[in-house]
Design a protein around this motif. Structure first.
Motif, PDB file in Angstrom:
ATOM      1  N   LYS A 164       5.269  -2.118   0.041  1.00  0.00           N
ATOM      2  CA  LYS A 164       6.515  -2.346  -0.685  1.00  0.00           C
ATOM      3  C   LYS A 164       6.477  -3.762  -1.248  1.00  0.00           C
ATOM      4  O   LYS A 164       6.571  -4.740  -0.501  1.00  0.00           O
ATOM      5  N   LEU A 165       6.295  -3.852  -2.565  1.00  0.00           N
ATOM      6  CA  LEU A 165       6.085  -5.125  -3.238  1.00  0.00           C
ATOM      7  C   LEU A 165       7.147  -5.361  -4.303  1.00  0.00           C
ATOM      8  O   LEU A 165       7.685  -4.423  -4.886  1.00  0.00           O
ATOM      9  N   GLY A 166       7.388  -6.648  -4.565  1.00  0.00           N
ATOM     10  CA  GLY A 166       8.251  -7.007  -5.679  1.00  0.00           C
ATOM     11  C   GLY A 166       7.532  -6.782  -6.996  1.00  0.00           C
ATOM     12  O   GLY A 166       6.309  -6.625  -7.049  1.00  0.00           O
ATOM     13  N   ARG A 167       8.281  -6.774  -8.070  1.00  0.00           N
ATOM     14  CA  ARG A 167       7.724  -6.476  -9.393  1.00  0.00           C
ATOM     15  C   ARG A 167       6.599  -7.449  -9.769  1.00  0.00           C
ATOM     16  O   ARG A 167       5.563  -7.045 -10.286  1.00  0.00           O
ATOM     17  N   SER A 168       6.808  -8.737  -9.497  1.00  0.00           N
ATOM     18  CA  SER A 168       5.796  -9.725  -9.892  1.00  0.00           C
ATOM     19  C   SER A 168       4.482  -9.492  -9.148  1.00  0.00           C
ATOM     20  O   SER A 168       3.404  -9.631  -9.736  1.00  0.00           O
ATOM     21  N   GLU A 169       4.557  -9.130  -7.863  1.00  0.00           N
ATOM     22  CA  GLU A 169       3.342  -8.841  -7.100  1.00  0.00           C
ATOM     23  C   GLU A 169       2.646  -7.604  -7.635  1.00  0.00           C
ATOM     24  O   GLU A 169       1.422  -7.550  -7.715  1.00  0.00           O
ATOM     25  N   MET A 170       3.414  -6.584  -7.986  1.00  0.00           N
ATOM     26  CA  MET A 170       2.809  -5.365  -8.529  1.00  0.00           C
ATOM     27  C   MET A 170       2.132  -5.651  -9.858  1.00  0.00           C
ATOM     28  O   MET A 170       1.037  -5.149 -10.134  1.00  0.00           O
ATOM     29  N   MET A 171       2.762  -6.477 -10.673  1.00  0.00           N
ATOM     30  CA  MET A 171       2.213  -6.785 -12.002  1.00  0.00           C
ATOM     31  C   MET A 171       0.932  -7.586 -11.916  1.00  0.00           C
ATOM     32  O   MET A 171       0.101  -7.549 -12.828  1.00  0.00           O
ATOM     33  N   THR A 172       0.757  -8.342 -10.839  1.00  0.00           N
ATOM     34  CA  THR A 172      -0.452  -9.171 -10.686  1.00  0.00           C
ATOM     35  C   THR A 172      -1.486  -8.525  -9.767  1.00  0.00           C
ATOM     36  O   THR A 172      -2.360  -9.206  -9.249  1.00  0.00           O
ATOM     37  N   GLY A 173      -1.370  -7.222  -9.567  1.00  0.00           N
ATOM     38  CA  GLY A 173      -2.375  -6.501  -8.790  1.00  0.00           C
ATOM     39  C   GLY A 173      -2.293  -6.700  -7.300  1.00  0.00           C
ATOM     40  O   GLY A 173      -3.313  -6.685  -6.605  1.00  0.00           O
ATOM     41  N   GLY A 174      -1.069  -6.881  -6.779  1.00  0.00           N
ATOM     42  CA  GLY A 174      -0.897  -7.149  -5.357  1.00  0.00           C
ATOM     43  C   GLY A 174      -1.477  -6.088  -4.448  1.00  0.00           C
ATOM     44  O   GLY A 174      -1.936  -6.395  -3.345  1.00  0.00           O
ATOM     45  N   ARG A 175      -1.478  -4.836  -4.886  1.00  0.00           N
ATOM     46  CA  ARG A 175      -1.991  -3.753  -4.037  1.00  0.00           C
ATOM     47  C   ARG A 175      -3.487  -3.844  -3.810  1.00  0.00           C
ATOM     48  O   ARG A 175      -4.026  -3.160  -2.942  1.00  0.00           O
ATOM     49  N   ARG A 176      -4.150  -4.694  -4.603  1.00  0.00           N
ATOM     50  CA  ARG A 176      -5.608  -4.837  -4.468  1.00  0.00           C
ATOM     51  C   ARG A 176      -6.025  -6.213  -3.950  1.00  0.00           C
ATOM     52  O   ARG A 176      -7.213  -6.468  -3.769  1.00  0.00           O
ATOM     53  N   LYS A 177      -5.068  -7.109  -3.722  1.00  0.00           N
ATOM     54  CA  LYS A 177      -5.412  -8.466  -3.305  1.00  0.00           C
ATOM     55  C   LYS A 177      -5.957  -8.488  -1.883  1.00  0.00           C
ATOM     56  O   LYS A 177      -5.354  -7.932  -0.961  1.00  0.00           O
ATOM     57  N   LEU A 178      -7.083  -9.177  -1.713  1.00  0.00           N
ATOM     58  CA  LEU A 178      -7.749  -9.216  -0.414  1.00  0.00           C
ATOM     59  C   LEU A 178      -6.834  -9.778   0.672  1.00  0.00           C
ATOM     60  O   LEU A 178      -6.677  -9.162   1.736  1.00  0.00           O
ATOM     61  N   ALA A 179      -6.243 -10.925   0.440  1.00  0.00           N
ATOM     62  CA  ALA A 179      -5.429 -11.572   1.466  1.00  0.00           C
ATOM     63  C   ALA A 179      -4.225 -10.717   1.817  1.00  0.00           C
ATOM     64  O   ALA A 179      -3.869 -10.574   2.995  1.00  0.00           O
ATOM     65  N   LEU A 180      -3.592 -10.119   0.821  1.00  0.00           N
ATOM     66  CA  LEU A 180      -2.411  -9.304   1.059  1.00  0.00           C
ATOM     67  C   LEU A 180      -2.772  -8.060   1.871  1.00  0.00           C
ATOM     68  O   LEU A 180      -2.082  -7.703   2.829  1.00  0.00           O
ATOM     69  N   LEU A 181      -3.869  -7.399   1.514  1.00  0.00           N
ATOM     70  CA  LEU A 181      -4.299  -6.208   2.250  1.00  0.00           C
ATOM     71  C   LEU A 181      -4.686  -6.559   3.687  1.00  0.00           C
ATOM     72  O   LEU A 181      -4.356  -5.828   4.626  1.00  0.00           O
ATOM     73  N   GLY A 182      -5.386  -7.679   3.851  1.00  0.00           N
ATOM     74  CA  GLY A 182      -5.778  -8.091   5.192  1.00  0.00           C
ATOM     75  C   GLY A 182      -4.582  -8.391   6.070  1.00  0.00           C
ATOM     76  O   GLY A 182      -4.533  -7.988   7.245  1.00  0.00           O
ATOM     77  N   ASP A 183      -3.596  -9.077   5.510  1.00  0.00           N
ATOM     78  CA  ASP A 183      -2.386  -9.400   6.266  1.00  0.00           C
ATOM     79  C   ASP A 183      -1.633  -8.123   6.661  1.00  0.00           C
ATOM     80  O   ASP A 183      -1.155  -7.988   7.793  1.00  0.00           O
ATOM     81  N   ALA A 184      -1.512  -7.192   5.725  1.00  0.00           N
ATOM     82  CA  ALA A 184      -0.786  -5.958   5.996  1.00  0.00           C
ATOM     83  C   ALA A 184      -1.500  -5.117   7.053  1.00  0.00           C
ATOM     84  O   ALA A 184      -0.844  -4.466   7.875  1.00  0.00           O
ATOM     85  N   MET A 185      -2.820  -5.138   7.054  1.00  0.00           N
ATOM     86  CA  MET A 185      -3.570  -4.392   8.060  1.00  0.00           C
ATOM     87  C   MET A 185      -3.294  -4.954   9.447  1.00  0.00           C
ATOM     88  O   MET A 185      -3.095  -4.202  10.411  1.00  0.00           O
ATOM     89  N   GLU A 186      -3.272  -6.266   9.567  1.00  0.00           N
ATOM     90  CA  GLU A 186      -2.945  -6.892  10.857  1.00  0.00           C
ATOM     91  C   GLU A 186      -1.522  -6.540  11.280  1.00  0.00           C
ATOM     92  O   GLU A 186      -1.258  -6.293  12.466  1.00  0.00           O
TER      93      GLU A 186
END
Length: 225
Positions: A99-121
């Motif tokens: 669940k991301l804000g619009r700006s994160e979605m627009m900048t490819g947040g679903r594919r960002k390494l740091a974001l994915l790693g944090d969410a996995m933890e």
């Protein structure tokens, strides 16, 4: 709380059905959409990192009973670093349900390494809080799978591992400072400090500058883990 079909599908992929669905929702909520009544995953991430570390430490000791600490440390780092967590997150399609804000979605947040790693933890912590250590451990071992068996091949040298640790947290590369050089030219001894922007540092000595840097990086990784 009733989960949507996307999160129910995620439960199936990780092999855990939540008794407290709110924990799963929190684990997939980025701070770009957080509010006073909608907590993001940052606190869960803090806990999940520790749960993952314990699971991997136990797994590595069990997998290779003859390995020394020096052999285990780089394998451990290879399994718990943000890159490994992001890789597993991609395997289970975690990015698609965040669940991301619009700006994160627009900048490819679903594919960002740091974001994915944090969410996995955060997801690991959510399972831990929902059902305890044993189910969280079982999920981690299942999702990491053969990565544990091949950790030796995946292990990075300490300097590379430390640099990736810093980059995943949006820090500049570590600094390596020569504190002293002693002894004759044919047998020098270098003492070097590895230091991160966050103030964490560690020192080591070796017979060459390169080896001293590697040893200092390894010592700092142990402090961070």
């Amino acid at each position: 709380m009733k989960l949507g079909s996307d999160l129910r599908a995620l439960e199936g992929r990780i092999g855990h059905q939540f008794a407290r669905p709110d924990l799963l929702v929190q684990a997939v909520t980025h701070n770009s959409v957080a509010s006073a009544t909608r907590e993001d995953y940052q606190r869960l991430e803090f806990l999940g990192d520790r749960v993952l570390g314990l699971v991997m430490a136990e797994a590595l000791l069990e997998h290779d009973r003859s390995a020394t600490e020096g052999q285990l440390a780089p394998r451990y780092n290879a399994l718990v670093r943000k890159e490994a967590c992001a890789e597993v997150a991609r395997d289970i399609g975690l990015g698609e349900v965040l669940k991301l804000g619009r700006s994160e979605m627009m900048t490819g947040g679903r594919r960002k390494l740091a974001l994915l790693g944090d969410a996995m933890e955060a997801l690991i912590a959510a399972v831990y809080l929902d059902a305890g250590f044993a189910p969280a451990k079982a999920m981690v071992l299942r999702l990491w799978g053969k990565r544990i068996e091949t950790a030796e091949d995946r292990a990075l040298d300490p300097k590379t591992a430390l640099q990736e640790w810093a980059q995943a947290r949006k820090m500049p590369p570590p600094d390596y400072i020569v504190l002293s050089r002693e002894g004759p030219d044919h047998a020098p001894v270098f003492r070097i400090k590895a230091r991160l922007q966050n103030g964490k540092e560690a020192e080591a000595t070796a017979a060459s500058k390169r080896k001293a840097e590697q040893a200092a990086a390894e010592a700092l990784l142990k402090v961070l883990m």
